[in-house]
Write an enzyme that holds these catalytic residues in place. Structure first.
Site, PDB file in Angstrom:
ATOM      1  CD1 TRP A 152      57.861  70.234 -60.034  1.00  0.00           C
ATOM      2  CD2 TRP A 152      56.193  70.722 -58.626  1.00  0.00           C
ATOM      3  NE1 TRP A 152      57.588  71.571 -60.161  1.00  0.00           N
ATOM      4  CE2 TRP A 152      56.569  71.903 -59.302  1.00  0.00           C
ATOM      5  CE3 TRP A 152      55.154  70.792 -57.686  1.00  0.00           C
ATOM      6  CZ2 TRP A 152      55.954  73.132 -59.081  1.00  0.00           C
ATOM      7  CZ3 TRP A 152      54.537  72.013 -57.459  1.00  0.00           C
ATOM      8  CH2 TRP A 152      54.942  73.166 -58.154  1.00  0.00           C
ATOM      9  CG  ASN A 153      51.503  70.258 -60.616  1.00  0.00           C
ATOM     10  OD1 ASN A 153      51.722  69.250 -61.285  1.00  0.00           O
ATOM     11  ND2 ASN A 153      50.912  71.333 -61.108  1.00  0.00           N
ATOM     12  CB  CYS A 199      48.375  73.738 -64.885  1.00  0.00           C
ATOM     13  SG  CYS A 199      47.354  72.259 -64.802  1.00  0.00           S
ATOM     14  CD  GLU A 207      47.346  63.894 -70.105  1.00  0.00           C
ATOM     15  OE1 GLU A 207      48.273  63.088 -70.282  1.00  0.00           O
ATOM     16  OE2 GLU A 207      47.342  64.721 -69.171  1.00  0.00           O
ATOM     17  CB  SER A 267      57.224  75.069 -67.815  1.00  0.00           C
ATOM     18  OG  SER A 267      58.372  74.429 -68.323  1.00  0.00           O
ATOM     19  CD  GLU A 270      46.870  68.093 -70.884  1.00  0.00           C
ATOM     20  OE1 GLU A 270      46.486  69.266 -70.729  1.00  0.00           O
ATOM     21  OE2 GLU A 270      46.113  67.160 -71.165  1.00  0.00           O
ATOM     22  N   PRO A 330      59.449  60.902 -64.246  1.00  0.00           N
ATOM     23  CG  PRO A 330      59.647  59.911 -62.141  1.00  0.00           C
ATOM     24  CD  PRO A 330      59.991  59.706 -63.596  1.00  0.00           C
TER      25      PRO A 330
HETATM   26  P1  NAP Z   1      58.905  71.879 -65.894  1.00  0.00           P
HETATM   27  O1  NAP Z   1      60.093  72.538 -65.363  1.00  0.00           O
HETATM   28  O2  NAP Z   1      58.539  72.088 -67.326  1.00  0.00           O
HETATM   29  O3  NAP Z   1      59.122  70.340 -65.574  1.00  0.00           O
HETATM   30  C1  NAP Z   1      58.204  69.366 -65.997  1.00  0.00           C
HETATM   31  C2  NAP Z   1      58.968  68.097 -66.317  1.00  0.00           C
HETATM   32  O4  NAP Z   1      59.850  68.360 -67.390  1.00  0.00           O
HETATM   33  C3  NAP Z   1      59.824  67.593 -65.165  1.00  0.00           C
HETATM   34  O5  NAP Z   1      59.820  66.183 -65.174  1.00  0.00           O
HETATM   35  C4  NAP Z   1      61.194  68.110 -65.523  1.00  0.00           C
HETATM   36  O6  NAP Z   1      62.241  67.359 -64.992  1.00  0.00           O
HETATM   37  C5  NAP Z   1      61.168  67.956 -67.020  1.00  0.00           C
HETATM   38  N1  NAP Z   1      62.154  68.759 -67.727  1.00  0.00           N
HETATM   39  C6  NAP Z   1      62.699  69.937 -67.363  1.00  0.00           C
HETATM   40  N2  NAP Z   1      63.569  70.353 -68.307  1.00  0.00           N
HETATM   41  C7  NAP Z   1      63.582  69.412 -69.301  1.00  0.00           C
HETATM   42  C8  NAP Z   1      64.270  69.261 -70.534  1.00  0.00           C
HETATM   43  N3  NAP Z   1      65.140  70.169 -70.988  1.00  0.00           N
HETATM   44  N4  NAP Z   1      64.010  68.166 -71.277  1.00  0.00           N
HETATM   45  C9  NAP Z   1      63.142  67.226 -70.854  1.00  0.00           C
HETATM   46  N5  NAP Z   1      62.460  67.309 -69.688  1.00  0.00           N
HETATM   47  C10 NAP Z   1      62.667  68.394 -68.917  1.00  0.00           C
HETATM   48  O7  NAP Z   1      57.597  72.251 -65.096  1.00  0.00           O
HETATM   49  P2  NAP Z   1      57.395  72.231 -63.511  1.00  0.00           P
HETATM   50  O8  NAP Z   1      57.929  73.473 -62.962  1.00  0.00           O
HETATM   51  O9  NAP Z   1      57.846  70.954 -62.936  1.00  0.00           O
HETATM   52  O10 NAP Z   1      55.808  72.192 -63.437  1.00  0.00           O
HETATM   53  C11 NAP Z   1      55.063  73.330 -63.437  1.00  0.00           C
HETATM   54  C12 NAP Z   1      54.500  73.625 -64.817  1.00  0.00           C
HETATM   55  O11 NAP Z   1      53.709  72.541 -65.282  1.00  0.00           O
HETATM   56  C13 NAP Z   1      53.591  74.808 -64.791  1.00  0.00           C
HETATM   57  O12 NAP Z   1      53.814  75.636 -65.888  1.00  0.00           O
HETATM   58  C14 NAP Z   1      52.208  74.181 -64.870  1.00  0.00           C
HETATM   59  O13 NAP Z   1      51.209  75.010 -65.375  1.00  0.00           O
HETATM   60  C15 NAP Z   1      52.449  73.025 -65.748  1.00  0.00           C
HETATM   61  N6  NAP Z   1      51.394  72.056 -65.561  1.00  0.00           N
HETATM   62  C16 NAP Z   1      50.481  71.928 -66.559  1.00  0.00           C
HETATM   63  C17 NAP Z   1      49.435  71.045 -66.410  1.00  0.00           C
HETATM   64  C18 NAP Z   1      48.428  70.873 -67.497  1.00  0.00           C
HETATM   65  O14 NAP Z   1      47.742  69.872 -67.481  1.00  0.00           O
HETATM   66  N7  NAP Z   1      48.316  71.781 -68.443  1.00  0.00           N
HETATM   67  C19 NAP Z   1      49.317  70.312 -65.241  1.00  0.00           C
HETATM   68  C20 NAP Z   1      50.259  70.488 -64.223  1.00  0.00           C
HETATM   69  C21 NAP Z   1      51.312  71.362 -64.401  1.00  0.00           C
HETATM   70  P3  NAP Z   1      62.928  67.749 -63.585  1.00  0.00           P
HETATM   71  O15 NAP Z   1      61.846  67.785 -62.574  1.00  0.00           O
HETATM   72  O16 NAP Z   1      63.856  66.617 -63.387  1.00  0.00           O
HETATM   73  O17 NAP Z   1      63.556  69.082 -63.778  1.00  0.00           O
END
Ligand code: NAP
Length: 459
Positions: free
Chosen positions: A130-131, A263, A437, A208, A229, A155
């Site tokens: 979402w960020n 991130c 990417e 995550s 990522e 998304p």
């Molecule tokens: P998240 O909980 O891992 O969610 C990311 C995506 O995964 C969302 O679309 C979420 O759906 C989905 N998701 C959650 N549980 C799932 C499952 N069991 N199976 C399939 N998909 C699933 O992460 P977040 O809290 O939204 O984002 C923050 C994290 O992203 C941080 O750790 C950040 O560092 C990381 N991030 C990394 C980068 C990079 O480029 N390295 C960039 C930006 C963010 P829902 O939203 O519907 O729950």
């Protein structure tokens, strides 16, 4: 129905339908059916359609910026910046589509030629956070479509509206059904469908580390290629020979972007002990001049955290730091505006094993640590399972070179707080994931190499 709320006001921004299992599978079917025609189009034709999409979205940039601001909470100026950043990927990959070159290899057989071609890997899927609700979509879709892949994208449930608006503009631009599909609904269930379908040949995931590991395990059954990522724990190192004005500017910009929910946000700020006090004062002075507010106004403001879980995490980390004896020099509590707003916070006096140092903060918290020398700080900076980005400020050339070699991160940023743009390879090492990417490296993630021996020449 998925209801999307503005994190700054709690007001409803919009709704999207939750797709049933059947509907998600139907979207995958459409992506698979569209793949043969899309991948065999001329690169120039794919490029032209991406360019039309880019132009259509750009023409409505303000509408996208406002939606982004309302569904994510980031301010308008940041939303506009994200749109420029995200459009940059469509533009870049519209061009890269035409440059997916192969090789000829000097032959080992006088009656044959040896060719290497690159082919689109197949229908692919992506799951995004979402960020950066706009840029995360365009970065993945632009690359995949340019390479000749079709893509199903899921998304984040906090910010699906931008994704569906992008889909609407893709259709208007002539990108056919099946080539790009967007689905919404239960994340676990959709994840199982996308990873479990053997026709989907790759998953690109940003989010995550925990969910990344789960998806990687699910992908193992069909040996799917992945780009991951994942989370970060960026060190930001300031040496006594640094230009401190520049270092403060770089730090504050990188830290307060999207209220720290990035991130690549500096998570552990290491400052050489001889300049610690001076540096902290400068940071406090810079942060004091920045307002906290909802984002639908001109100028940069620090917005709310995206949801209650994100807010609670920041509260938990700061309270644990206080209980462990950290000195809070600024902020350190929820903002008087209430809701999901948290005060920009500066604190110091923490141990390297405190949760604030080991976990991703994802909030407007400057956690400052002091160090004595280069060797010590490199070891401490590397003491994390993450390896996304590392920042350092120094004016010494030799030290810059040593840092660039010794810091364990996919991206080392020296004397700047700015990381991403379409032309550079974004991505991490260690538990921050794999794959890149952006840049010409990005498109390699969506193609497979084919070796062709053309024999039978009878020379
Ligand atoms: P998240 O909980 O891992 O969610 C990311 C995506 O995964 C969302 O679309 C979420 O759906 C989905 N998701 C959650 N549980 C799932 C499952 N069991 N199976 C399939 N998909 C699933 O992460 P977040 O809290 O939204 O984002 C923050 C994290 O992203 C941080 O750790 C950040 O560092 C990381 N991030 C990394 C980068 C990079 O480029 N390295 C960039 C930006 C963010 P829902 O939203 O519907 O729950």
């Amino acid at each position: 129905m998925l209801i999307v709320y503005n994190p700054a006001t709690g007001e409803e921004v919009g709704r999207v339908a939750q797709n049933t299992t059947h509907q998600v599978k139907a979207a995958v079917d459409r992506a698979c059916a569209a793949f043969p025609a899309w991948s065999s189009r001329l690169a120039k034709e794919r490029s032209d359609l991406l360019r039309h999409w880019h132009d259509a979205v750009k023409a409505d940039k303000e509408a996208f910026a406002e939606l982004l601001c309302r569904e994510n909470g980031k301010c308008l100026s940041e939303a506009r910046g994200e749109i420029d950043y995200g459009l940059g990927f469509i533009e870049w990959y519209a061009e890269e589509a035409k440059r997916v070159y192969g090789d000829t290899i000097p032959t080992h057989d006088r009656n044959a030629n040896v060719l290497v071609t690159k082919e689109a890997i197949g229908p692919v899927a992506a799951i995004t956070p979402w960020n950066f609700p706009f840029m995360m979509i365009t970065r993945k879709v632009g690359t995949a479509l340019a390479a000749g892949c079709t893509m199903v994208i899921k998304p984040a449930e906090d910010t699906p509206l931008t994704a569906f608006k992008l889909l609407e503009y893709a259709r208007k631009a002539g990108i056919p059904e099946g080539v790009l599909e967007v689905v919404a609904g239960d994340p676990r269930e959709i994840g199982l469908i996308l990873t479990g379908d053997p026709r989907i040949r790759k998953i690109s995931f940003t989010g995550s580390t925990g969910v990344g590991k789960l998806l990687a395990a699910q992908c193992a059954a069909s040996i799917k290629k992945m780009t991951l990522e994942l989370g970060g724990n960026a060190p930001f190192i300031v040496f006594q020979d640094a230009d401190l004005d520049e270092a403060v500017k770089g730090l504050v910009g990188a830290k307060l972007r999207n209220s720290g929910q990035v991130c690549i946000s500096p998570n552990r700020i290491f400052v050489q002990h001889s300049i610690l006090e001076d540096f902290i004062q400068r940071v406090q002075h810079a942060v004091a001049g920045i307002e906290v507010d909802q984002g639908l106004r001109e100028g940069f403001v620090v917005g709310p955290l995206v949801n209650q879980a994100g807010f609670d995490k920041v509260v938990r980390l700061v309270e644990a730091a206080k209980a462990a004896g950290a000195s809070v020099l600024m902020g350190g509590r929820p903002h008087a505006k209430g809701g999901l707003f948290y005060e920009p916070t500066v604190l110091t006096g923490l141990r390297d094993d405190s949760p604030l140092a080991t976990e991703e903060i994802f909030g407007p918290v400057f956690a400052i640590y002091s160090f004595k020398d280069e060797e010590e700080v490199i070891a401490r900076a590397n003491q994390t399972e993450f390896g996304l980005v590392a920042y350092a400020y120094t004016s010494a050339l030799g030290r810059s070179l040593r840092l660039s070699r010794q810091l364990e991160a996919g991206m080392v940023i020296l004397n700047s707080g700015s990381v991403g743009t379409a032309s550079v390879p974004f991505g991490g090492i260690k538990q921050s994931g794999y794959g890149r990417e952006g840049s010409y490296y990005g498109i390699e993630e969506y193609v497979q190499v084919k070796y062709v021996l053309m024999g039978g020449a009878h020379l």
